[in-house]
Design an enzyme around this catalytic site. Structure first.
Site, PDB file in Angstrom:
ATOM      1  N   VAL A   1       0.801  -1.164   0.027  1.00  0.00           N
ATOM      2  CA  VAL A   1      -0.050   0.029   0.124  1.00  0.00           C
ATOM      3  C   VAL A   1       0.882   1.037   0.043  1.00  0.00           C
ATOM      4  CG1 VAL A   1      -1.873   1.389   1.426  1.00  0.00           C
ATOM      5  CG2 VAL A   1      -1.826  -1.286   1.475  1.00  0.00           C
ATOM      6  N   CYS A   2       0.532   2.166  -0.736  1.00  0.00           N
ATOM      7  CA  CYS A   2       1.142   3.679  -0.718  1.00  0.00           C
ATOM      8  C   CYS A   2       2.730   3.190  -1.119  1.00  0.00           C
ATOM      9  CB  CYS A   2       1.011   4.127   0.464  1.00  0.00           C
ATOM     10  SG  CYS A   2       1.140   5.946   0.577  1.00  0.00           S
ATOM     11  N   SER A   3       3.561   4.209  -0.417  1.00  0.00           N
ATOM     12  CA  SER A   3       4.955   3.806  -0.759  1.00  0.00           C
ATOM     13  C   SER A   3       5.659   2.429  -0.438  1.00  0.00           C
ATOM     14  CB  SER A   3       5.910   4.965  -0.054  1.00  0.00           C
ATOM     15  OG  SER A   3       5.588   4.986   1.361  1.00  0.00           O
TER      16      SER A   3
ATOM     17  N   ALA B   1      -2.593   2.108  -4.384  1.00  0.00           N
ATOM     18  CA  ALA B   1      -2.186   3.547  -4.370  1.00  0.00           C
ATOM     19  C   ALA B   1      -1.992   4.093  -2.935  1.00  0.00           C
ATOM     20  CB  ALA B   1      -3.113   4.470  -5.219  1.00  0.00           C
TER      21      ALA B   1
END
Lengths: 219, 219
Positions: free
Chosen positions: B99-101, B149
């Protein structure tokens, strides 16, 4: 901006962490996770433990009070330490809020009398003995008392609070920061939208469990 | 269904807790929060601490591996202990996810070469040095590698995984259980939707911070 988030054994993590993630970005946010005492508090799955940063008696006031829900709210509803804390802090807040069955705790504390309020759809009727009018909306604002529906609704509620507190641009900035552009694979997030057999399946799974542990309502 | 969620100092809590809340409801879900050692791990705000249930060397396999993002991923990207764990567990998984970075950590571990992948919109370009093709989708499936994202997207990703693993009814049941019927007050959750001045405001706030602490990419 002092934000107090109540923790108790058996809380549902997303009820607390969704709004936390949004509210933590308010200007000068100081978040406190508050429980009987400082230290570990286990969420409802048993797999996740979060540390309370403060004991109830260490916190004297808050701008925002948030009470999450979860299976453990049945005990919290009947627990003088929780209810006294909620009442005491509510007397100091700008906003007193709940997510999911956290509204039953606000109800038990006597804060919902004569107000419209919401909760998780499966326990909505349990607001009535507390003098509240159950309302099928995702976020219900009644003056400074704001209740949100089940679990994930706390994110929407927190964005609304930020909008009230810091304005539209700021709220949109946080929404963009957490990239909250929801794209669930189904449109099944409320009993009015989910297929009937799925609603039946969830009721059949959870209602016996809930009935077995339901406390006598405090009126 | 063994699920390993990586924790490191400075992770963003909702990245991990969103999918956790969904995946914990899979049949026979056994969730482990895994870090350098058992014990407290602080999220990015400093206000929230979660307990790792297992140390990296205690976990030998997982059906699902999940790597959250957050400011701390900059260090995780360069940290042999994290990268070795991710590579070792990936060799055993049915699904390896971020998730995310967190996708930058998968990239640094060498798992994204030649694949389309996503990340938080502000760091999407940082996937390129790892041989991945940055993709502006909320959830990107490439065989068993699934990247999501920014922050809140992990909820959508987890519901998709449940759909693959346990079917449509089960996934809809979980969505209904967490009442995931999103109603954000704005439609500002992606840089393509938010007002231009809000996108600019967020970039101006975060990009200098990110540039200052950006590590040299490992290729």
């Amino acid at each position: 901006m002092d934000i107090a988030i109540v923790l108790y054994e058996g809380f549902t993590a997303l009820d607390a962490i969704g709004p936390y993630e949004v509210l933590a970005q308010l200007p000068d946010a100081a978040i406190r996770f508050v429980s009987y005492e400082k230290g570990p508090v286990r969420a409802d799955t048993g797999a996740l433990t979060v540390l309370a940063t403060h004991a109830f008696d260490e916190v004297k006031r808050a701008d925002i009070l948030l009470v999450p829900g979860g299976p453990g709210s049945d005990n919290a509803e009947q627990d003088a330490a929780v209810l006294d804390f909620v009442r005491r802090i509510d007397a100091t807040t700008r906003w007193t809020t709940s997510v999911c069955s956290g509204s039953l705790v606000l109800g038990a504390a006597g804060l919902l009398r004569g107000l419209r309020a919401t909760s998780h759809w499966m326990v909505l009727d349990r607001l009535r003995p507390y003098g509240a009018e159950p309302t099928e909306e995702r976020v219900v604002e009644q003056g400074k008392i704001v209740t949100a529906a089940g679990v994930s609704s706390g994110i929407d509620m927190a964005l609304r609070l930020v909008q009230r507190i810091a304005g539209d641009d700021f709220a949109q900035g946080i929404q963009l920061g957490i990239e909250y552009d929801p794209q669930p694979p189904f449109d099944a997030g409320s009993p009015r939208k989910a297929p009937e057999h799925v609603v039946g399946m969830i009721r059949a799974t959870f209602e016996p469990l809930m009935a077995a542990r339901r406390p006598a309502p405090r009126t």
